[in-house]
Design a protein around this motif. Structure first.
Motif, PDB file in Angstrom:
ATOM      1  N   GLY A   1      -7.630   4.674  -0.730  1.00 48.98           N
ATOM      2  CA  GLY A   1      -8.397   3.790  -1.334  1.00 48.98           C
ATOM      3  C   GLY A   1      -7.463   3.096  -2.578  1.00 48.98           C
ATOM      4  N   VAL A   2      -8.057   1.863  -2.633  1.00 49.05           N
ATOM      5  CA  VAL A   2      -7.569   1.146  -3.699  1.00 49.05           C
ATOM      6  C   VAL A   2      -8.870   0.683  -4.447  1.00 49.05           C
ATOM      7  CG1 VAL A   2      -6.793  -0.851  -4.449  1.00 49.05           C
ATOM      8  CG2 VAL A   2      -5.103   0.764  -2.872  1.00 49.05           C
ATOM      9  N   VAL A   3      -9.367   0.721  -5.260  1.00 55.99           N
ATOM     10  CA  VAL A   3     -10.634   0.366  -6.206  1.00 55.99           C
ATOM     11  C   VAL A   3      -9.762  -0.111  -7.488  1.00 55.99           C
ATOM     12  CG1 VAL A   3     -11.950   1.863  -4.953  1.00 55.99           C
ATOM     13  CG2 VAL A   3     -10.805   2.773  -6.872  1.00 55.99           C
ATOM     14  N   ILE A   4     -11.016  -0.978  -7.843  1.00 56.73           N
ATOM     15  CA  ILE A   4     -11.256  -1.518  -9.181  1.00 56.73           C
ATOM     16  C   ILE A   4     -12.890  -0.961  -9.814  1.00 56.73           C
ATOM     17  CG2 ILE A   4      -9.798  -3.321  -8.980  1.00 56.73           C
ATOM     18  CD1 ILE A   4     -11.865  -5.286  -8.894  1.00 56.73           C
ATOM     19  N   TRP A   5     -12.727  -0.689 -11.008  1.00 51.93           N
ATOM     20  CA  TRP A   5     -13.818  -0.595 -11.542  1.00 51.93           C
ATOM     21  C   TRP A   5     -14.508  -0.762 -12.295  1.00 51.93           C
ATOM     22  CZ3 TRP A   5      -9.758   2.244 -11.600  1.00 51.93           C
ATOM     23  CH2 TRP A   5      -9.759   3.152 -12.865  1.00 51.93           C
ATOM     24  N   TYR A   6     -15.815  -1.527 -12.652  1.00 53.54           N
ATOM     25  CA  TYR A   6     -16.051  -2.723 -13.784  1.00 53.54           C
ATOM     26  C   TYR A   6     -17.497  -2.139 -13.842  1.00 53.54           C
ATOM     27  CZ  TYR A   6     -18.371  -4.931 -10.031  1.00 53.54           C
ATOM     28  OH  TYR A   6     -19.020  -5.461  -8.554  1.00 53.54           O
ATOM     29  N   HIS A   7     -18.158  -2.624 -15.104  1.00 52.91           N
ATOM     30  CA  HIS A   7     -19.249  -2.102 -15.745  1.00 52.91           C
ATOM     31  C   HIS A   7     -19.910  -3.659 -16.712  1.00 52.91           C
ATOM     32  CE1 HIS A   7     -17.891  -0.582 -19.768  1.00 52.91           C
ATOM     33  NE2 HIS A   7     -17.275  -0.138 -18.911  1.00 52.91           N
ATOM     34  N   SER A   8     -21.073  -3.733 -16.780  1.00 56.49           N
ATOM     35  CA  SER A   8     -21.609  -4.657 -18.145  1.00 56.49           C
ATOM     36  C   SER A   8     -21.372  -4.078 -19.148  1.00 56.49           C
ATOM     37  CB  SER A   8     -22.851  -4.857 -17.845  1.00 56.49           C
ATOM     38  OG  SER A   8     -23.511  -4.897 -16.694  1.00 56.49           O
TER      39      SER A   8
ATOM     40  N   LEU B   1     -21.720   1.837 -13.238  1.00 61.06           N
ATOM     41  CA  LEU B   1     -20.373   1.250 -12.530  1.00 61.06           C
ATOM     42  C   LEU B   1     -20.366   1.244 -12.102  1.00 61.06           C
ATOM     43  CD1 LEU B   1     -17.656   1.508 -14.675  1.00 61.06           C
ATOM     44  CD2 LEU B   1     -17.045   3.504 -12.574  1.00 61.06           C
ATOM     45  N   ARG B   2     -19.653   0.015 -10.953  1.00 62.87           N
ATOM     46  CA  ARG B   2     -19.476  -0.277 -10.221  1.00 62.87           C
ATOM     47  C   ARG B   2     -18.138   0.035  -9.317  1.00 62.87           C
ATOM     48  NH1 ARG B   2     -23.889  -3.098 -11.601  1.00 62.87           N
ATOM     49  NH2 ARG B   2     -25.615  -3.764 -10.440  1.00 62.87           N
ATOM     50  N   ILE B   3     -17.864  -0.280  -8.064  1.00 63.27           N
ATOM     51  CA  ILE B   3     -16.524   0.231  -7.579  1.00 63.27           C
ATOM     52  C   ILE B   3     -16.869  -0.828  -6.057  1.00 63.27           C
ATOM     53  CG2 ILE B   3     -15.368   1.685  -6.526  1.00 63.27           C
ATOM     54  CD1 ILE B   3     -16.030   4.154  -8.225  1.00 63.27           C
ATOM     55  N   LEU B   4     -15.555  -1.762  -6.332  1.00 66.47           N
ATOM     56  CA  LEU B   4     -14.913  -2.371  -5.749  1.00 66.47           C
ATOM     57  C   LEU B   4     -13.198  -1.836  -5.064  1.00 66.47           C
ATOM     58  CD1 LEU B   4     -15.113  -5.192  -4.333  1.00 66.47           C
ATOM     59  CD2 LEU B   4     -13.578  -6.595  -5.977  1.00 66.47           C
ATOM     60  N   GLY B   5     -13.430  -2.112  -3.775  1.00 67.17           N
ATOM     61  CA  GLY B   5     -12.708  -0.841  -2.975  1.00 67.17           C
ATOM     62  C   GLY B   5     -11.730  -1.320  -1.255  1.00 67.17           C
ATOM     63  N   VAL B   6     -10.987  -0.610  -1.390  1.00 68.10           N
ATOM     64  CA  VAL B   6     -10.752  -1.095   0.432  1.00 68.10           C
ATOM     65  C   VAL B   6     -10.217  -0.193   0.749  1.00 68.10           C
ATOM     66  CG1 VAL B   6      -8.524  -1.757  -0.283  1.00 68.10           C
ATOM     67  CG2 VAL B   6      -9.585  -2.323   1.946  1.00 68.10           C
ATOM     68  N   TRP B   7     -10.981   0.724   1.904  1.00 69.01           N
ATOM     69  CA  TRP B   7     -10.364   2.008   2.494  1.00 69.01           C
ATOM     70  C   TRP B   7     -10.000   2.149   3.638  1.00 69.01           C
ATOM     71  CZ3 TRP B   7     -14.500   1.253  -0.826  1.00 69.01           C
ATOM     72  CH2 TRP B   7     -15.128   1.823  -1.908  1.00 69.01           C
ATOM     73  N   ALA B   8      -9.121   2.854   3.695  1.00 61.67           N
ATOM     74  CA  ALA B   8      -8.593   3.390   5.306  1.00 61.67           C
ATOM     75  C   ALA B   8      -8.997   4.133   5.319  1.00 61.67           C
ATOM     76  CB  ALA B   8      -7.018   2.714   5.254  1.00 61.67           C
TER      77      ALA B   8
ATOM     78  N   ALA C   1     -13.989  -2.673   3.856  1.00 60.62           N
ATOM     79  CA  ALA C   1     -14.111  -3.458   2.164  1.00 60.62           C
ATOM     80  C   ALA C   1     -15.758  -2.343   1.396  1.00 60.62           C
ATOM     81  CB  ALA C   1     -13.672  -4.173   1.974  1.00 60.62           C
ATOM     82  N   GLY C   2     -15.709  -2.958   0.546  1.00 65.48           N
ATOM     83  CA  GLY C   2     -17.307  -3.033  -0.317  1.00 65.48           C
ATOM     84  C   GLY C   2     -17.866  -2.178  -1.519  1.00 65.48           C
ATOM     85  N   ILE C   3     -19.108  -2.286  -2.240  1.00 62.36           N
ATOM     86  CA  ILE C   3     -19.053  -2.167  -3.653  1.00 62.36           C
ATOM     87  C   ILE C   3     -19.974  -0.656  -3.969  1.00 62.36           C
ATOM     88  CG2 ILE C   3     -20.476  -3.241  -5.534  1.00 62.36           C
ATOM     89  CD1 ILE C   3     -19.570  -6.158  -4.094  1.00 62.36           C
ATOM     90  N   ARG C   4     -19.676  -0.013  -4.738  1.00 59.50           N
ATOM     91  CA  ARG C   4     -19.905   1.276  -4.406  1.00 59.50           C
ATOM     92  C   ARG C   4     -21.129   1.341  -5.812  1.00 59.50           C
ATOM     93  NH1 ARG C   4     -17.944   6.407  -4.032  1.00 59.50           N
ATOM     94  NH2 ARG C   4     -19.570   7.572  -3.446  1.00 59.50           N
ATOM     95  N   GLU C   5     -21.938   1.497  -6.111  1.00 57.89           N
ATOM     96  CA  GLU C   5     -22.916   2.011  -7.691  1.00 57.89           C
ATOM     97  C   GLU C   5     -22.757   3.958  -7.667  1.00 57.89           C
ATOM     98  OE1 GLU C   5     -26.499  -0.041  -8.135  1.00 57.89           O
ATOM     99  OE2 GLU C   5     -25.736  -2.012  -6.984  1.00 57.89           O
ATOM    100  N   LEU C   6     -22.873   3.853  -9.279  1.00 57.38           N
ATOM    101  CA  LEU C   6     -22.217   5.281  -9.794  1.00 57.38           C
ATOM    102  C   LEU C   6     -23.277   4.888 -11.100  1.00 57.38           C
ATOM    103  CD1 LEU C   6     -18.715   6.090  -8.869  1.00 57.38           C
ATOM    104  CD2 LEU C   6     -20.394   6.069  -7.404  1.00 57.38           C
ATOM    105  N   PRO C   7     -24.404   6.155 -11.154  1.00 57.51           N
ATOM    106  CA  PRO C   7     -24.703   6.568 -12.524  1.00 57.51           C
ATOM    107  C   PRO C   7     -24.026   7.240 -13.067  1.00 57.51           C
ATOM    108  CG  PRO C   7     -25.534   7.867 -10.649  1.00 57.51           C
ATOM    109  CD  PRO C   7     -24.771   6.806  -9.837  1.00 57.51           C
ATOM    110  N   TYR C   8     -23.891   6.577 -14.244  1.00 51.79           N
ATOM    111  CA  TYR C   8     -22.965   7.679 -15.297  1.00 51.79           C
ATOM    112  C   TYR C   8     -23.566   8.945 -15.231  1.00 51.79           C
ATOM    113  CZ  TYR C   8     -21.125   8.872 -20.020  1.00 51.79           C
ATOM    114  OH  TYR C   8     -20.730   9.299 -20.561  1.00 51.79           O
TER     115      TYR C   8
END
Length: 182
Positions: A74-81, A90-97, A108-115
């Motif tokens: 996959g190729v991902v970017i991650w972002y937080h407020s 944290l949210r991850i926007l990515g595209v996966w094969a 392609a999707g958005i995943r949410e991750l807690p600290y």
């Protein structure tokens, strides 16, 4: 006798020309995995890197990064407020094969991750989050599951790669517009 120094000089020049450059080990190319090839054909890394280059008023965005598992890439970017408590989600926007049965599927999707780290040190977090999210969120960046927000999923074929590339570009544009609106 006068030709010997010239011959020696020419021999030295030929040896220099055929020698490997310094500080470069002989590189052996590994065959690319089918997942990586699919993402390359979709231009996924460049599409996501355009998103990170922009400034957003409500989020801090990092990446892109290539992530891999045994049966996916996959190729991902991650972002937080922004703000002191922005690290908590944290949210991850990515595209996966990845494989589904015998087919390569692009998701392609958005995943949410807690600290998940035991303590929060803002200075260390700010420094380390730019290089990756695994340390603080204990996640390898796998493809979206049932609890995640799936934006797109399609079977990958070489002949449909341009359509899939346009779909990824549209997802990136829509995400950028949402972030610009706040």
């Amino acid at each position: 006798m006068p030709d010997q120094p010239d011959d020696r000089y020419q021999d030295i020049l030929e040896r220099i020309a055929t020698r490997r450059p310094f500080a470069r080990a002989h590189q052996q190319k590994k065959p690319a995995r089918p997942h990586d090839q699919a993402l390359d054909l979709l231009n996924a890394f460049d599409t996501w890197s355009d998103l990170v280059l922009r400034e957003y008023s409500r989020i801090l965005c990092h990446g892109p990064k290539t992530v891999r598992g045994a049966a996916w890439s996959g190729v991902v970017i991650w972002y937080h407020s922004r703000g002191y408590h922005g690290y908590q989600q944290l949210r991850i926007l990515g595209v996966w094969a990845h494989y589904v049965a015998d087919d390569i599927v692009v998701s392609a999707g958005i995943r949410e991750l807690p600290y998940r780290a035991p303590v929060f040190d803002p200075g260390a977090f700010r420094h380390n989050i730019t290089g990756g999210f695994q340390l603080y969120y204990q996640d390898k960046g796998q493809p979206p599951g049932a609890a995640d927000h799936l934006l797109f999923r399609a079977n990958f074929t070489g002949k449909d790669r341009l359509k899939l590339r346009e779909k990824l570009r549209a997802i990136a544009d829509q995400w950028r517009q949402q972030q610009a609106r706040g």
